[in-house]
Write a protein that holds these residues in place. Structure first.
Motif: not given
Length: 264
Positions: A29, A152, A16
């Motif tokens: 997101q 991500i 992430i």
């Protein structure tokens, strides 16, 4: 402490991107992914960078609202920084990555319960001068842990640099070249008029002698400590070097990025 039996499935690992330093740069997101993670693994780079671990903890505290989670710190293996070029440099980095894979694998086997989802919080964007995706691929290839993973994207320091200086990184019709301080030591690349430099521990741009070069420099981008300098390189390099040294002394570490631009 719970232990994961080698070969037991791990449903999903999340890589992430969390932005360049401001918790408000975390995307929607990314927040969804944060709330799918059970255990966040963080590479601990030592006491001087404890605030980087603290920022990750603050992001989790602020945004993980749907499930309990744990944060596991892993001591980052030492890296041989005595070689800077050529095959020896590549070999030293590969050895460091392999040591990271081993440390992360050991931590995951020790800390994850079957079915729990692990996650890594990556400064900036995982696709830009970060090793975690390569490490995750190596981790999967070793076969002790069975998982799929998602990446991500996050706001990079390059994006934050442009936003903070209110500039477009390229002039009309021109390309952007992104490189490292190590590679800048041989000079600006031929034919590249907009050069973004990252990972420059020694401020290599101070040795550039081309006339008329313009610099947009930023440190601790996106954070409350953000510092910005803009001007002709020859006019502001001493200011940048001085402010950089003072900030490193005060904070204990430095993260900076800059754009060098040739005159039209």
């Amino acid at each position: 402490m719970v232990r994961l039996v080698p070969g037991s499935p791990v449903r999903q690992l999340y890589v992430i991107g969390i932005g360049a330093g401001d918790p408000e740069q975390v995307t929607v997101q990314a927040i969804r992914a944060l709330n799918a993670v059970d255990v966040f693994f963080v590479l601990d780079k030592g006491a001087a960078k404890d605030d980087l671990v603290a920022l990750r903890a603050e992001i989790c505290r602020r945004y993980v609202t749907e499930r309990p989670y744990r944060i596991v710190e892993i001591a980052d293996p030492d890296r041989d920084r005595s070689v800077l070029t050529g095959r020896q440099y590549n070999a030293a980095v590969q050895d460091w990555h392999e040591a990271r894979v081993g440390a992360i694998e050991a931590a995951m086997l020790a800390e994850l319960a079957p079915g729990e989802n692990p996650g890594f919080l990556v400064w900036g964007d995982p696709a830009l001068y970060d090793s975690i995706i390569r490490i995750v691929d190596r981790l999967r290839a070793r076969g002790a842990l069975d998982f799929d993973y998602q990446v991500i994207p996050g706001i990079s320091s390059v994006q934050q640099l442009a936003a903070a200086h209110r500039i477009v990184l390229n002039r009309i019709g021109e390309p952007i070249h992104i490189t490292t301080g190590r590679r800048l030591r041989s000079g600006l690349p031929a034919g590249q008029d907009n050069v973004v430099v990252m990972l420059d521990s020694d401020l290599a741009c101070r040795d550039l002698t081309e006339a008329g070069l313009e610099i947009y420099w930023g440190a601790y981008l996106g954070s409350p400590e953000q510092i910005l300098v803009h001007g002709l390189l020859a006019d502001v390099i001493d200011e940048i070097a001085g402010r950089r040294a003072a900030a490193r002394e005060r904070i204990g570490w430095i993260m900076d990025t800059y754009l060098i631009r040739r005159p039209v």
